[in-house]
Scaffold this motif. Structure first.
Motif, short mmCIF file in Angstrom:
data_model
loop_
_atom_site.label_atom_id
_atom_site.label_comp_id
_atom_site.label_asym_id
_atom_site.label_seq_id
_atom_site.Cartn_x
_atom_site.Cartn_y
_atom_site.Cartn_z
N TYR A 188 -0.62 6.57 49.28
CA TYR A 188 -0.97 7.89 50.01
C TYR A 188 -2.51 7.92 50.35
CZ TYR A 188 3.43 9.48 47.87
OH TYR A 188 5.05 9.82 47.74
N SER A 189 -3.31 6.94 49.47
CA SER A 189 -4.50 7.32 49.89
C SER A 189 -5.25 5.96 49.02
CB SER A 189 -5.40 8.57 49.18
OG SER A 189 -5.50 8.31 47.87
N GLU A 190 -6.45 5.92 49.02
CA GLU A 190 -7.22 4.53 48.40
C GLU A 190 -7.67 5.24 46.91
OE1 GLU A 190 -10.09 3.05 50.94
OE2 GLU A 190 -8.67 2.30 52.44
N ARG A 191 -7.38 6.31 46.65
CA ARG A 191 -7.93 6.65 45.29
C ARG A 191 -6.62 6.52 44.33
NH1 ARG A 191 -11.88 10.55 44.56
NH2 ARG A 191 -10.74 11.63 42.83
N ARG A 192 -6.81 5.43 43.84
CA ARG A 192 -5.87 4.99 42.85
C ARG A 192 -5.87 5.83 41.59
NH1 ARG A 192 -6.81 -1.76 43.27
NH2 ARG A 192 -6.34 -1.96 45.41
N GLY A 193 -4.53 6.01 41.06
CA GLY A 193 -4.46 6.98 39.97
C GLY A 193 -4.43 8.71 40.28
N GLU A 194 -4.49 8.79 41.66
CA GLU A 194 -4.43 10.11 42.12
C GLU A 194 -2.93 10.59 42.19
OE1 GLU A 194 -7.40 12.39 44.96
OE2 GLU A 194 -5.76 11.59 46.17
N VAL A 195 -2.69 11.76 41.87
CA VAL A 195 -1.61 12.46 41.83
C VAL A 195 -1.23 13.43 43.24
CG1 VAL A 195 0.14 14.51 40.83
CG2 VAL A 195 -1.21 12.71 39.25
N GLN A 196 -0.05 13.10 43.81
CA GLN A 196 0.02 13.94 45.11
C GLN A 196 1.27 14.74 44.66
OE1 GLN A 196 -1.32 13.55 48.14
NE2 GLN A 196 -2.96 12.08 47.36
N VAL A 197 0.93 16.03 45.15
CA VAL A 197 2.08 16.98 44.98
C VAL A 197 2.95 16.85 46.21
CG1 VAL A 197 2.81 19.57 44.60
CG2 VAL A 197 0.58 18.71 43.61
#
Length: 226
Positions: A188-197
């Motif tokens: 989803y993005s390059e922010r590893r560990g980020e949660v997407q709703v």
């Protein structure tokens, strides 16, 4: 005694020192703000993904495939470990946490497409996902690769678990149910560990979700509309 166990016990000693006074208000009872249903994959740091360091704040359930269902003599029901905080501690938010590259979803996909031979316990867990994911497998675009297919099915599985909670008579209408995907694969993005709703109370349309939740619109995303 293994060196690994000694290391874990040493880390626990540090934990005990740091948390010595943090259990004062929850030693006798709990009233968690949310129940989270996470995949038990070792890469999903179930409390740390929320930055949680407060005992009693989150009631965390884990199993392969972040399932909310169990089979009972009376039929399929909301799993007791998910239902307990809702029924007994007044928890009014349930969060289903899928994750990119989910092994349980992968195994279910493989079983549905090619068949698998797994030990009985694993077969049971996959069996709880097969009927749920079969329509999703059938609906997959023909032009996506294996990894992309799995990550679309991760969303599909989260949606079905949210749907089951919302439709259950055991879950009160005032309990909010949210579906998210934890991403450590740069999907989803390059922010590893980020949660997407990806799902809020059954709503999965991204523009509608962003309009209804402008304060978190940059955290709402989906790979797949089916």
């Amino acid at each position: 005694m293994s060196e690994l166990l000694r290391d874990l016990l040493a880390a626990n000693a540090t934990h005990a020192d740091e948390y010595r006074d943090r259990f004062d208000d929850v030693q006798e009872s709990q009233a968690p703000d949310a129940v989270t249903i996470c995949c038990s994959d070792s890469r999903v740091l179930q409390d740390q993904i929320w930055g949680n360091e407060e005992p009693g704040r989150l009631f965390t359930c884990g199993n392969i495939g972040n399932r909310v269902v169990q089979r009972t003599a009376a039929g399929t029901a909301v799993s007791g470990d998910v239902l307990y905080p809702i029924e007994h501690t007044g928890t009014e938010l349930a969060i289903v946490v899928g994750h990119t590259g989910c092994g349980a979803v992968t195994a279910t996909y493989d079983d549905l497409t090619d068949g698998l031979d797994e030990p009985a316990g694993i077969e049971h867990c996959i069996g709880l996902l097969k009927d749920t994911l079969a329509p999703g497998v059938a609906a997959l675009p023909t032009d996506v690769g294996r990894a992309s297919a799995i990550n679309r099915l991760v969303e599909y599985n989260v949606d079905r678990q949210v749907e089951f909670l919302r439709e259950s008579d055991d879950v009160p209408d005032d309990v909010a149910v949210v579906g998210v995907v934890y991403d450590f694969q740069d999907v989803y993005s390059e922010r590893r560990g980020e949660v997407q709703v990806i799902n809020v109370d059954g709503e999965t349309d991204v523009p509608a979700l962003r309009e209804a939740n402008p304060e978190i619109k940059d955290r709402i995303s989906r790979l797949w509309t089916y």
